[in-house]
Each structure stands twice: as C-alpha cells, then as structure tokens.
Motif scaffolding. Structure first.
Motif, mmCIF file in Angstrom:
data_model
loop_
_atom_site.group_PDB
_atom_site.id
_atom_site.type_symbol
_atom_site.label_atom_id
_atom_site.label_comp_id
_atom_site.label_asym_id
_atom_site.label_seq_id
_atom_site.Cartn_x
_atom_site.Cartn_y
_atom_site.Cartn_z
ATOM 1 N N VAL A 97 0.849 -1.195 0.000
ATOM 2 C CA VAL A 97 0.000 0.000 0.000
ATOM 3 C C VAL A 97 0.881 1.239 0.000
ATOM 4 O O VAL A 97 1.753 1.403 0.834
ATOM 5 N N GLY A 99 -0.430 4.615 -1.025
ATOM 6 C CA GLY A 99 -1.306 5.711 -1.445
ATOM 7 C C GLY A 99 -1.298 6.893 -0.491
ATOM 8 O O GLY A 99 -1.973 7.885 -0.729
ATOM 9 N N GLY A 100 -0.515 6.790 0.590
ATOM 10 C CA GLY A 100 -0.544 7.844 1.615
ATOM 11 C C GLY A 100 0.094 9.137 1.124
ATOM 12 O O GLY A 100 0.822 9.146 0.123
ATOM 13 N N GLN A 101 -0.172 10.212 1.845
ATOM 14 C CA GLN A 101 0.290 11.530 1.395
ATOM 15 C C GLN A 101 1.632 11.945 2.002
ATOM 16 O O GLN A 101 2.171 12.987 1.645
ATOM 17 N N ALA A 102 2.146 11.125 2.939
ATOM 18 C CA ALA A 102 3.471 11.374 3.522
ATOM 19 C C ALA A 102 3.596 12.793 4.076
ATOM 20 O O ALA A 102 4.621 13.441 3.912
ATOM 21 N N THR A 103 2.562 13.249 4.748
ATOM 22 C CA THR A 103 2.592 14.642 5.234
ATOM 23 C C THR A 103 3.662 14.850 6.292
ATOM 24 O O THR A 103 4.340 15.870 6.287
ATOM 25 N N ARG A 104 3.846 13.853 7.162
ATOM 26 C CA ARG A 104 4.840 14.052 8.231
ATOM 27 C C ARG A 104 6.260 14.074 7.670
ATOM 28 O O ARG A 104 7.125 14.774 8.169
ATOM 29 N N LYS A 111 5.932 8.481 -1.218
ATOM 30 C CA LYS A 111 6.968 8.060 -0.269
ATOM 31 C C LYS A 111 7.852 6.957 -0.871
ATOM 32 O O LYS A 111 9.032 6.851 -0.566
ATOM 33 N N GLN A 179 -6.818 3.515 -4.744
ATOM 34 C CA GLN A 179 -7.785 3.470 -3.657
ATOM 35 C C GLN A 179 -8.795 4.606 -3.838
ATOM 36 O O GLN A 179 -8.597 5.493 -4.666
ATOM 37 N N GLY A 206 -7.520 6.049 3.383
ATOM 38 C CA GLY A 206 -6.854 5.241 4.411
ATOM 39 C C GLY A 206 -6.349 3.916 3.863
ATOM 40 O O GLY A 206 -6.819 3.433 2.834
ATOM 41 N N VAL A 236 4.508 0.805 2.407
ATOM 42 C CA VAL A 236 5.669 1.246 1.633
ATOM 43 C C VAL A 236 6.786 1.794 2.506
ATOM 44 O O VAL A 236 7.949 1.788 2.110
ATOM 45 N N LYS A 390 8.561 7.732 8.823
ATOM 46 C CA LYS A 390 7.346 8.541 9.008
ATOM 47 C C LYS A 390 7.655 10.033 9.006
ATOM 48 O O LYS A 390 6.897 10.820 8.451
#
Ligand code: UTP
Length: 461
Positions: A97, A99-104, A111, A179, A206, A236, A390
């Motif tokens: 997976v 698809g996250g936005q890697a904001t942190r 990412k 997603q 999510g 990932v 992260k």
C-alpha cells in the motif's frame, strides 16, 4: 456545459451543499466537468452519517476482564516448508500500500520514491520490488505484485516504475490500482471544502481502503481465478519488511488462519504503537491512545509488558476471507480525524487555518482483524523487520531508517563470519545488501565464502 446539470443542483440542495456550485460561472469547461465528476463520486448520505458522529465520545476499550494478550506462534521447519511450497505453487500474491500523502515526512512526492539505500540510495520501491523479484527467482514462481496508489501518488508511481524498468520484474506481474478518496468536511458546518475553485478537498481513504479497492476493481476475483489463495500485505514505508516470509505464510496455512499478523515486542510502555490483543477472544488492535496507563504498564512474570505485541502493519490475508468481508454488510467503517486543511473560505479566497477546521475520514486495515474467525500472530525481532519512515527528523526518520538498515547488514555479515569494524557499537561504514544478492541471513551465509575486509562502504548486489 453551460448550466450545472439540474439533477446535480437538486441533489446538492437536498443535502445543504449548494455552495459547491457558487463559483460555477467562473469555471472553464474542463473545470466544470471535473467538478461534476468529483461530485458524482460523493455519497452525501454517508457523509451526513459520519458528520453526526463528530462529537461522539471515542469508544473506550471494553473492561479489562474482556481483554487478554495475544498468544504468539513459533517459526518451525514444518511451517517454512509449507510456506515455501505455497509460494512455489503460485498461491501467494503481494500487496504494497503506497497511497498515503506522507505529510509528516514533508515530501510532495510518493513516499516510495524516497531514497533509503544506505550506500546505493535505492528507493523504497526498488527495495520492495527487488524482494519480490528475489522471491520469484528463488522459488521459480509467479508472484503477482499489487501496488495500491491514490490520486496523490498514482501517476508518479507508475512513471517511476516505468523509468526504472520495473526494477527487473516482468511488467505484467505488477498491477497498480487506486484506492478511493473521501472529501474533507468543514468541521463547523458539515459542508464539503473546496481546495480551489471547482475542486473538492479530497484525500485518500486510508490504508484500509485497499480492501474495497481490491474488491471493487475486480482484482480479488481475478486473483482467485489465477489460483492465488493468500495475500501478503505491507506498507511502503518499512524497508526491513520480510516480504512473504515462508515461515509466516506456512504457519498461516497450517492453522487455517484467515488473517495473520506479525508483531514486534514493545518494551517502552509509552511507545506510540498499536498493540494486538484479544477482545472477547478476537484478535484486535488496541490503539496506544486508547490503552489505559495501567494496562500499558502491566508486566508479565517474565518482566516483559503484558500488552507488548506491537503492530508493524504486516499481515497475511486468506483470499476467501477478503471476499467475505468485502461483500455484504461487514465492510470497514471510517475513523474520523479533526485536521487543519487549507481550503477556500466563503468568499472563495484561500484560507490557511491555524486550528483544526476540517473532518477527514480514513479506513484502517487493522479493523479487519476482529472479523476473522481464525487468526494467528507471529512475533519477530523488531530490529530485523521494522524500520518505519514517518517523519523528516527525530524518531522514525531517514536517519533512524539508515541506522537500522546498516545495523541489520552488520549483524548478517557478522553471522557469516565477517569482521565489521565498529565505533561506539555502530558500523564505521555504511553497508547495504541488495535483496537480489541475499534476502535473508541464511542466504548471505551461503554466499560469503572468502574473507571480507571492510575498509570502506560496502554494497553487495
Ligand atoms: P501512514 O498512516 O503512516 O500515512 O501510512 P503516510 O501517508 O505514510 O504518512 P502521513 O500520515 O501522511 O504522514 C502507512 C502506510 O499506509 C499507506 C501509506 O502509503 C503507508 O504505506 N496509506 C496510508 C495508503 O496507502 N493510503 C492511505 O490513504 C493512507
């Protein structure tokens, strides 16, 4: 498209969302089309239901007598053989997976393209893809590699794989799928937020969104038709993950498990990691923010924490189970989070909030765990399999990931009889082993025959 479609305008009015068409006149044709398309995908009734939940107190854990620690499974020679046989037979697929936005982390790129190889600068995607390739070669097996992206990461991820020739994988063994997304709502009013004229504030729904995306895209059905029976899930941002570890796969099969999870021992009661526990006999996540201080600090007779089964988000799902939970009424439910979201204000001007102004919604993969009737948990050493990326600095950052990757190579080399020069306990030089050279310690031991003298950074590939 001159006027907004009348049925759309009526639908928005019915849900108190007519502000979304306020800037219509100023939009060009393609912006209008995009807005209509985005709105077509919105389930307003569902959003209203979720918005009503915004001030509900967070459901507390049940009482202590209903909660118990999870038992953990051993790694056995028999399970390794069983797992290897399943991989060789082409029954195992791998799901990443991403698809996250890697904001942190503070990057606006996916990412997965982040360079983490301590010597080579290999990206997370390269490291993961090479693990799948190494497994394919070791077992002469077809191992479908599914990569979940989101609108935030999709195009760039595909471009990156293309540019790098799929890191040696057959391109037809890699499937990208997207997603779903969820709109952000104004916290005070429940109205959908716009990020710019004619464009909704949408974010990926999510990591748990992978389950519905797999089902809705038809991928689950296709995997089943192709003879896949187990799906290995990982994220990932963990370059240490042991992809489709045969001992894990084998124990999952041996026990008829529907969902299997790896865990790493939590040693600090205050560590911000969810732990797995039994709630009314079912395997469940106990989120660190929910775990009462007394429970987080409970000690077993061996001195270790009772609730120590920290989750690195590594799972194995039986395909039949995924089918069962994605059809019918048992779909996962959304978690709500209050966030600061840049958006347009009522006058259509850009607004950067200083306090939480929005509600966002995410599905979490671990909510699938208690739905399983049969499950297992396998404990692995944290330093062997968990190096999350992260944050930009501090804990779980590029610096800690680099150290964990080098430390593991140093340990593997030492177990193969190599002397690793160290200063203050750490390797003096960056060290890296490509998964194509060795995917585990045993394989490395079989390859290091001559004496190695380490006087500079080492990259084995
Ligand atoms: P995180 O929850 O850590 O999110 O995701 P993130 O995007 O990496 O980082 P932040 O929270 O924005 O800083 C854990 C894993 O789940 C994936 C991520 O790509 C990562 O592999 N994920 C997360 C998705 O695939 N989709 C999502 O909607 C959220």
């Amino acid at each position: 498209m001159g006027e907004p479609p009348p049925n759309l305008a009526a639908r928005l009015r019915a849900h108190g969302q007519q502000h979304l068409l306020a800037g219509w006149a100023a939009l060009d044709a393609s912006e209008r089309e995009r807005l209509v398309e985005q709105l077509a995908g919105v389930d307003f009734a569902e959003l209203e239901r979720l918005y009503r939940r915004r001030s509900e107190p967070h459901a507390a854990l049940p009482s202590r007598d209903r909660i118990a620690p999870v038992p953990v499974e051993p790694r056995t020679a028999a399970s390794i053989a069983l797992g290897e046989a399943a991989i060789r037979a082409g029954e195992v697929a791998v799901l990443l997976v991403a698809g996250g936005q890697a904001t942190r982390l503070g990057t606006d790129r996916p990412k997965g393209v982040y360079p983490v190889g301590p010597v080579s600068g290999a990206s997370l995607f390269q490291i993961h893809a090479e693990k799948v390739l190494a497994l394919r070669r070791r077992y002469s097996a077809n191992i479908p590699f599914l990569v979940m992206t989101s609108p935030a990461t999709h195009d760039e991820t595909i471009e990156f794989f293309n540019k790098n020739r799929f890191f040696g994988l057959p391109s037809d063994s890699v499937t990208f799928f997207q997603q779903g997304t969820m709109p952000a709502l104004d916290l005070a009013t429940g109205r959908l937020l716009l990020e710019e004229p004619g464009r909704l504030c949408l974010s990926p729904n999510g990591h748990g969104g992978c389950l519905t995306a797999l089902a809705d895209s038809g991928l689950l059905t296709k995997l089943k038709a192709d003879g896949i029976r187990h799906l290995f899930y990982f994220q990932v941002d963990n370059p240490l993950v042991r992809v489709a570890d045969p001992a894990f796969v084998g124990r999952h099969i041996e026990t008829g498990s529907e969902v299997s999870s790896k865990v790493v021992a939590k040693t600090d009661p205050a560590e911000k990691v969810g732990v797995l526990g039994l709630v009314d006999g079912r395997c469940s996540i106990l989120e660190y923010s929910d775990l009462p201080h007394a429970m987080a600090n409970e000690r077993a007779t061996d001195g270790g924490l009772v609730f120590r089964a920290g989750s690195p988000a590594i799972h194995l799902f039986a395909l039949d189970f995924l089918e069962r939970i994605t059809t019918g009424p048992t779909r996962l439910d959304f978690h709500l989070a209050k966030k600061k979201v840049n958006c347009l204000d009522d006058a259509g001007k850009p607004f950067a909030p200083t306090v939480e102004n929005a509600l966002k919604f995410e599905l979490f993969i671990f909510d699938a765990l208690p739905l399983a009737d049969r499950w297992i948990v396998m404990e692995v050493r944290r330093e062997d399999e968990f190096a999350p990326l992260k944050n930009a600095t501090g804990a779980d950052s590029p610096a800690t990931v680099h150290k964990l990757l080098v430390d593991r190579v140093a340990r593997w080399l030492e177990s193969a009889g190599v002397t690793v020069p160290r200063a203050n306990g750490e390797s003096k030089f960056p060290l890296e082993i490509s998964p194509l050279y060795a995917i585990d310690e045993e394989e490395l031991r079989g390859k290091i025959r001559s004496r190695m003298n380490i006087t500079e950074p080492v990259l084995l590939r």
